[in-house]
Design a protein around this motif. Sequence first.
Motif, PDB file in Angstrom:
ATOM      1  N   GLN A 193      -0.987  15.324  -1.135  1.00 18.10           N
ATOM      2  CA  GLN A 193      -1.698  14.210  -2.095  1.00 18.10           C
ATOM      3  C   GLN A 193      -3.223  14.492  -2.199  1.00 18.10           C
ATOM      4  OE1 GLN A 193      -0.115  11.537  -3.405  1.00 18.10           O
ATOM      5  NE2 GLN A 193       1.738  11.801  -2.407  1.00 18.10           N
ATOM      6  N   PRO A 194      -3.577  14.187  -3.334  1.00 19.25           N
ATOM      7  CA  PRO A 194      -4.980  14.569  -3.816  1.00 19.25           C
ATOM      8  C   PRO A 194      -6.316  13.911  -2.847  1.00 19.25           C
ATOM      9  CG  PRO A 194      -4.195  13.243  -5.438  1.00 19.25           C
ATOM     10  CD  PRO A 194      -2.957  13.460  -4.420  1.00 19.25           C
ATOM     11  N   ILE A 195      -7.373  14.621  -2.918  1.00 19.52           N
ATOM     12  CA  ILE A 195      -8.700  14.182  -1.966  1.00 19.52           C
ATOM     13  C   ILE A 195      -9.325  13.975  -3.309  1.00 19.52           C
ATOM     14  CG2 ILE A 195     -10.422  14.447  -0.584  1.00 19.52           C
ATOM     15  CD1 ILE A 195      -8.567  16.660   0.857  1.00 19.52           C
ATOM     16  N   ILE A 196     -10.054  12.651  -3.226  1.00 19.81           N
ATOM     17  CA  ILE A 196     -10.839  12.267  -4.536  1.00 19.81           C
ATOM     18  C   ILE A 196     -12.042  11.769  -3.770  1.00 19.81           C
ATOM     19  CG2 ILE A 196     -11.361  11.098  -6.528  1.00 19.81           C
ATOM     20  CD1 ILE A 196      -8.361  11.003  -6.876  1.00 19.81           C
ATOM     21  N   VAL A 197     -13.363  12.274  -4.236  1.00 22.48           N
ATOM     22  CA  VAL A 197     -14.697  11.690  -3.650  1.00 22.48           C
ATOM     23  C   VAL A 197     -15.104  10.953  -5.009  1.00 22.48           C
ATOM     24  CG1 VAL A 197     -16.976  12.130  -2.794  1.00 22.48           C
ATOM     25  CG2 VAL A 197     -15.008  13.519  -1.827  1.00 22.48           C
ATOM     26  N   VAL A 198     -15.400   9.367  -4.937  1.00 24.08           N
ATOM     27  CA  VAL A 198     -16.052   8.950  -5.969  1.00 24.08           C
ATOM     28  C   VAL A 198     -17.429   8.670  -5.518  1.00 24.08           C
ATOM     29  CG1 VAL A 198     -15.927   6.614  -7.459  1.00 24.08           C
ATOM     30  CG2 VAL A 198     -13.716   8.107  -6.218  1.00 24.08           C
ATOM     31  N   ALA A 199     -18.389   8.745  -6.448  1.00 22.45           N
ATOM     32  CA  ALA A 199     -19.538   8.317  -6.378  1.00 22.45           C
ATOM     33  C   ALA A 199     -20.007   7.269  -7.363  1.00 22.45           C
ATOM     34  CB  ALA A 199     -20.757   9.553  -6.533  1.00 22.45           C
ATOM     35  N   ALA A 205       1.017  -1.096  -0.126  1.00 21.28           N
ATOM     36  CA  ALA A 205       0.091  -0.039   0.132  1.00 21.28           C
ATOM     37  C   ALA A 205       0.813   1.245   0.005  1.00 21.28           C
ATOM     38  CB  ALA A 205      -0.765   0.021   1.305  1.00 21.28           C
ATOM     39  N   ASN A 206       1.926   1.265   0.481  1.00 18.86           N
ATOM     40  CA  ASN A 206       2.867   2.460   0.468  1.00 18.86           C
ATOM     41  C   ASN A 206       4.250   2.421  -0.226  1.00 18.86           C
ATOM     42  OD1 ASN A 206       3.230   0.940   3.031  1.00 18.86           O
ATOM     43  ND2 ASN A 206       4.447   2.386   4.065  1.00 18.86           N
ATOM     44  N   ASN A 207       4.605   1.151  -0.323  1.00 14.43           N
ATOM     45  CA  ASN A 207       5.879   0.717  -0.961  1.00 14.43           C
ATOM     46  C   ASN A 207       7.055   1.692  -0.547  1.00 14.43           C
ATOM     47  OD1 ASN A 207       7.375  -0.639  -2.952  1.00 14.43           O
ATOM     48  ND2 ASN A 207       6.769   0.994  -4.631  1.00 14.43           N
ATOM     49  N   GLY A 208       7.364   1.600   0.831  1.00 17.39           N
ATOM     50  CA  GLY A 208       8.656   2.208   1.135  1.00 17.39           C
ATOM     51  C   GLY A 208       8.350   3.705   1.390  1.00 17.39           C
ATOM     52  N   LYS A 209       7.288   4.244   1.045  1.00 19.05           N
ATOM     53  CA  LYS A 209       7.170   5.734   0.996  1.00 19.05           C
ATOM     54  C   LYS A 209       5.871   6.128   2.433  1.00 19.05           C
ATOM     55  CE  LYS A 209       8.317   6.820  -3.392  1.00 19.05           C
ATOM     56  NZ  LYS A 209       8.658   5.632  -3.999  1.00 19.05           N
ATOM     57  N   THR A 210       5.675   7.411   2.591  1.00 19.37           N
ATOM     58  CA  THR A 210       4.717   7.757   3.602  1.00 19.37           C
ATOM     59  C   THR A 210       3.470   7.994   3.136  1.00 19.37           C
ATOM     60  OG1 THR A 210       5.524  10.016   3.246  1.00 19.37           O
ATOM     61  CG2 THR A 210       6.820   8.824   4.750  1.00 19.37           C
ATOM     62  N   SER A 211       3.428   7.720   1.686  1.00 17.76           N
ATOM     63  CA  SER A 211       1.865   7.815   1.178  1.00 17.76           C
ATOM     64  C   SER A 211       1.174   6.673   1.197  1.00 17.76           C
ATOM     65  CB  SER A 211       1.804   8.569   0.007  1.00 17.76           C
ATOM     66  OG  SER A 211       2.647  10.022   0.155  1.00 17.76           O
ATOM     67  N   LEU A 212       0.134   6.582   1.879  1.00 14.48           N
ATOM     68  CA  LEU A 212      -0.741   5.205   1.922  1.00 14.48           C
ATOM     69  C   LEU A 212      -2.145   5.827   1.711  1.00 14.48           C
ATOM     70  CD1 LEU A 212      -0.526   2.344   4.077  1.00 14.48           C
ATOM     71  CD2 LEU A 212      -2.640   3.336   3.839  1.00 14.48           C
ATOM     72  N   GLN A 213      -2.881   5.583   0.799  1.00 20.85           N
ATOM     73  CA  GLN A 213      -4.230   5.785   0.126  1.00 20.85           C
ATOM     74  C   GLN A 213      -5.266   5.185   1.140  1.00 20.85           C
ATOM     75  OE1 GLN A 213      -7.075   5.070  -3.122  1.00 20.85           O
ATOM     76  NE2 GLN A 213      -6.095   7.041  -3.803  1.00 20.85           N
ATOM     77  N   CYS A 214      -6.127   5.779   1.886  1.00 19.16           N
ATOM     78  CA  CYS A 214      -7.324   5.422   2.534  1.00 19.16           C
ATOM     79  C   CYS A 214      -8.588   5.521   1.683  1.00 19.16           C
ATOM     80  CB  CYS A 214      -7.204   5.851   4.001  1.00 19.16           C
ATOM     81  SG  CYS A 214      -5.820   5.463   4.966  1.00 19.16           S
ATOM     82  N   VAL A 215      -9.531   4.599   2.179  1.00 16.39           N
ATOM     83  CA  VAL A 215     -10.742   5.018   1.579  1.00 16.39           C
ATOM     84  C   VAL A 215     -11.812   4.788   2.540  1.00 16.39           C
ATOM     85  CG1 VAL A 215     -12.508   4.048  -0.105  1.00 16.39           C
ATOM     86  CG2 VAL A 215     -10.090   4.056  -0.621  1.00 16.39           C
TER      87      VAL A 215
END
Lengths: 396, 282
Positions: B210-216, B168-178
């Motif tokens: 990092q972006p915020i995306i709202v998906v409907a 989910a983060n591949n050695g980086k600090t960014s991990l997307q949550c849903v």
Amino acid sequence: MPQRSIKAASLPWEIVALEKFCTPQNTQASQWRRSWRATATWLAGKRGAEQQVKEEDELRLLPEVRLAHLVPPIDWSSAAALLSQTIFQHKLDNEPVVFFITPPHGGHAPIVSHWAEQQSVQEIVPPTYQELTDGSLAWVEHCAPFKRWAIPALERHFLRHSYGLQGVREFLERAFSGRLGHGVIGCDSWTYAYLQHAVGVEGAPVFTLQALEGEQLARYFADIANNGENNLCVYSTRTGKQVLAHPEEDETAHKASAHKELQRLAAHCRGHLGIAWHYWRARLRGPASAKEVDASQDTSQELWLVDALADAELPADTGDVAMLVLHTLLLHGGLEDQALGDVLPFSHHEALNARLALTRQGILARKEDGRWQVAPLSYASVRQLLETRNYLVDPL
Amino acid sequence: MDDQKQYAKLFNDIDSQALISLGIILASVILLTIVSQRGLNWLANRLHGQVRFRIFALVPLTRLVILIVALAIAVPIMIEPSLRNMVTLLGAIGLAIGFALKDYVSSLIAGMVAAVELPYRPGDWVDIEDTYGEVKHVGMRTVEILTPDDDLVAVPHLKLWDTAIYNANNGKTSLQCVASFYLHPEHEADWVRKALRDVALTSAYLKFDQPIIVVAEEKPWGTHYRIRAYPVDPRQQFLFITDLTVRGKQVLSRAGIKPALLPPDMALEAPDAAGGRRGLRH
């Protein structure tokens, strides 16, 4: 961020566009030194005091009366006059919105207030806490009749709360479209950084106070001490050398060594006068041998500057809860306990506990308006720690 | 008789000096491995951000380097490193592995590949088959994963050969949550989208670069909304999702928007709809 070379200036103030702001010389070196000290403290426990030419127990605190003469509060009105001049020079009189940002303790609110007073411009009253948490737009509607207006502290007009952005978003939308006439907005640099992401404020011109170098700080502190009438001698407890060079001294080498200590302070404070002023006031001492003299009558001019940058560090292993509290306070330009509990994702009890612990460590201090904010002497280390942990930080 | 002599010649004479040397090498390997593994883990656990992941990545690599160096020193002590000898020895070892220790050695080799290719490293959040959690330790044979339920699961590196590994983060600090919201079809979708975006923007855990995306997504039973956003630190993912969910529900409920009522059979069939582990992230 670019660093500039030392240059003389007759006034400490220089107002520049945000993109022209540059930190003083040696700022990066100062950050490395701070990181190294934090790491050394963390690995080896509480570090031993550095070797000092003059030990602190040989010195005494100055009485408040004397301090008030030596380090009077900063008079921001001249910066307000300069702001008017800047707006005029850049032909921004008809711009719908002009932003003026400074970091915490940096003076944006008094400067914009002075500006509004000088220009006879109406100040927009901030919404109540209830209005912010309800997402009420009533305060925005009240702004409609103004043609020229000022907001000294935009951080009082929003809350990082599910409903706390609606008002400021609506207000800025109307202001940017020109429906509210022309206005100047004073804003904390952290709030500005947050609103850039949350609302979008890039469309308006942004100005700030240029960072000060050590030489400018030295001249400013010498000038404000008793209006510059006395020949004030301040020595560094670290080096034993004079910190303030005097105008009559022509020896360039001596002047350079005198400014070195204050260059160190300027780099530590990222050139922000408001923060450097607090350091200067908190670290001035008198010789202990003069204690027999009635304190209020003490006029001896030999003073000492205690190692200015020691003991104001935040531990490197500070936990997540404390980091969230600090970040939240900075984004809002300070908050009261109730509001702090409402905007943090844990209970009021936990928020209060964390706030109390940070206050005990001297990291937080209460402002005159009752809000809690990061103390000026801790600001540099808090900002650096937040940056290393990937939190959003201000552009200054 | 000649063959016996030939095989005996494969190995050098192991005298007491050779034994002492091998003992010292073995002890050094154990000591260096323990010190480097514990030291690097100790250091990384006290750091934050990208530096933490860089130090974690050094853990298996350091061990691999120590082992290779130790083998390079120890093998010439035991055998004469000629081509013939090496072919004979490797052939014998290969036979033994092929029959008896296939999986074990396959895991060891996969462990070496993992140390070089880095499909996971300590501090990463990975999903291997049905196990999701934070990689705590990358060993010689297994990778240890700490699940959100506080179970430590040892997964053999062997899985590397034929199983998809989700990092989910591949050695980086960014991990997307849903964070998911299931709403009744009758509502003003544009308002909900903006309100949910504000919920993310006002979270204390939000990472801003990092972006915020709202998906409907329209479903037969209503509308499925997802907020996709990133926390400041991957370790805050569950707190972040909880914060988004709690405050999102408050906002929607205050606006009078009703949640969708899923038929029970659909709720059981769809892992996403049931709020399963994968539903949190995808």
